[in-house]
Write an enzyme that holds these catalytic residues in place. Sequence first.
Site, PDB file in Angstrom:
ATOM      1  N   CYS A 101     -18.388  28.754  43.660  1.00  0.00           N
ATOM      2  CA  CYS A 101     -18.523  29.763  42.617  1.00  0.00           C
ATOM      3  C   CYS A 101     -17.850  31.030  43.149  1.00  0.00           C
ATOM      4  CB  CYS A 101     -20.008  29.976  42.352  1.00  0.00           C
ATOM      5  SG  CYS A 101     -20.320  31.126  41.031  1.00  0.00           S
ATOM      6  N   CYS A 108     -19.292  44.679  38.486  1.00  0.00           N
ATOM      7  CA  CYS A 108     -18.845  44.269  37.143  1.00  0.00           C
ATOM      8  C   CYS A 108     -19.149  45.395  36.159  1.00  0.00           C
ATOM      9  CB  CYS A 108     -19.567  43.000  36.714  1.00  0.00           C
ATOM     10  SG  CYS A 108     -19.086  42.438  35.069  1.00  0.00           S
ATOM     11  N   GLU A 161     -16.379  39.946  35.743  1.00  0.00           N
ATOM     12  CA  GLU A 161     -15.940  39.305  34.498  1.00  0.00           C
ATOM     13  C   GLU A 161     -14.500  38.822  34.732  1.00  0.00           C
ATOM     14  OE1 GLU A 161     -16.680  38.327  31.170  1.00  0.00           O
ATOM     15  OE2 GLU A 161     -14.568  37.836  31.321  1.00  0.00           O
ATOM     16  N   SER A 192     -15.356  31.584  33.305  1.00  0.00           N
ATOM     17  CA  SER A 192     -16.384  32.057  32.382  1.00  0.00           C
ATOM     18  C   SER A 192     -16.019  33.434  31.836  1.00  0.00           C
ATOM     19  CB  SER A 192     -17.738  32.117  33.085  1.00  0.00           C
ATOM     20  OG  SER A 192     -17.810  33.275  33.874  1.00  0.00           O
ATOM     21  N   SER A 215     -20.489  32.898  27.865  1.00  0.00           N
ATOM     22  CA  SER A 215     -21.905  33.244  28.008  1.00  0.00           C
ATOM     23  C   SER A 215     -22.414  33.774  26.676  1.00  0.00           C
ATOM     24  CB  SER A 215     -22.073  34.314  29.089  1.00  0.00           C
ATOM     25  OG  SER A 215     -21.610  33.815  30.315  1.00  0.00           O
ATOM     26  N   LEU A 216     -23.275  33.015  26.041  1.00  0.00           N
ATOM     27  CA  LEU A 216     -23.767  33.395  24.709  1.00  0.00           C
ATOM     28  C   LEU A 216     -25.118  34.100  24.835  1.00  0.00           C
ATOM     29  CD1 LEU A 216     -22.202  32.880  22.175  1.00  0.00           C
ATOM     30  CD2 LEU A 216     -23.536  30.795  21.806  1.00  0.00           C
ATOM     31  N   ASN A 291     -32.665  33.551  35.985  1.00  0.00           N
ATOM     32  CA  ASN A 291     -33.082  33.778  37.364  1.00  0.00           C
ATOM     33  C   ASN A 291     -33.533  35.221  37.539  1.00  0.00           C
ATOM     34  OD1 ASN A 291     -32.452  31.182  38.646  1.00  0.00           O
ATOM     35  ND2 ASN A 291     -30.410  31.643  37.881  1.00  0.00           N
TER      36      ASN A 291
HETATM   37  S1  SF4 Z   1     -23.285  38.324  33.655  1.00  0.00           S
HETATM   38 FE1  SF4 Z   1     -21.134  38.279  34.262  1.00  0.00          FE
HETATM   39  S2  SF4 Z   1     -20.145  39.666  32.776  1.00  0.00           S
HETATM   40 FE2  SF4 Z   1     -22.328  40.107  32.668  1.00  0.00          FE
HETATM   41  S3  SF4 Z   1     -22.648  41.818  34.121  1.00  0.00           S
HETATM   42 FE3  SF4 Z   1     -23.030  39.891  35.247  1.00  0.00          FE
HETATM   43  S4  SF4 Z   1     -21.079  39.399  36.230  1.00  0.00           S
HETATM   44 FE4  SF4 Z   1     -20.661  40.890  34.591  1.00  0.00          FE
END
Ligand code: SF4
Length: 342
Positions: A101, A108, A161, A192, A215-216, A291
């Site tokens: 991963c 982010c 992201e 993703s 990611s929904l 989580n």
């Molecule tokens: S879930 Fe992904 S897009 Fe959303 S804040 Fe966390 S790292 Fe960024």
Amino acid sequence: MPQEIGKVLETAGEKGYRGRQVFQWVQDKAAQSWREMRNLSMETKTVLDERFLLQPARLVRERLSRDGTRKYLWLMQDRQAAESVLLYHFGDATKDRHTICLSTQVGCPMGCVFCATGKQGFARNLSAAEITGQVLDITAIRRKDEPGFKINNLVFMGMGEPLLNLPAVVKSIKILNHKEGQNIGIRRVTVSTCGLVPQIELLAAEGLDIVLAVSLHAPNDELRNQIMPVNKQYPLEVLLEACRGYIAKTGRRITFEYALIKNFNDTKTEARQLAQLLRGMSANVNIIPVNSVNDERYSKPPMQEVYKFLEVLKAAGVQAVVREEKGSDIEAACGQLAGKVR
Ligand code: SF4
């Protein structure tokens, strides 16, 4: 890429074909120093040392989970930090045993409320070298204990992201897929996104045969607005239209990620809404009991509720699975990466 290295070597009076040899040393053999490259002359190694940075990051910590998952914390040249996670699929002695991963950004900017990386804020994008380096360094480290170790699957789901760093992500995929390097199958790569519509269109135009995971996390705008700020810019209707366009253009189905949060998006009503939303789409759903990131508002539902949610989706004809949780005891599970360095 071999030809890019070759061009740099040529400008220093070296033979361009050496670029291919260097690429193989770095990408296939995961060499950790110029010294290891036995078929190169001292002169070539000197040029390489002057023009390239072989290790853009160094490992500062490795943690091992009870379930065998490993988390790596890297420190970049500018002292920014990022993490990667290595997942083992035990019991499967065939070819899909190791998944990495990868992180694509330091922090982010998207601010999803249940995510440790999102809480950290944003520092910068990672370069293609820093992204591919995560694979190469882990490969080199594991080969000391497991000769012949190889990464089989790449998931761009670590910190950041990925579609906000699209050029570096696409370049990394091409390098890691290269036949003379790691040669990781393109269909074993997942990218993703939290739902950036213009970038989904740009990714489709790249013509890569990868898996797109969206990611929904909520089946309606009212709920999604509360946990994912991106939804205010690209609400569900707009996002799903882009997803349909992606499927039409690439011929690939989309994986939708759904983090199940207790007393928030986990009832049969939301499951029915989700099924309705995805009706007729070539898609599958990964249900991920959320989580914990030290926020009691976002906790996972009891497993019987998780399976009730799954059953509603299946009864409505949606392909769905509950994703196995790995590495949560070392904060390596989805949404837990934060790249903390003291
Ligand atoms: S879930 Fe992904 S897009 Fe959303 S804040 Fe966390 S790292 Fe960024």
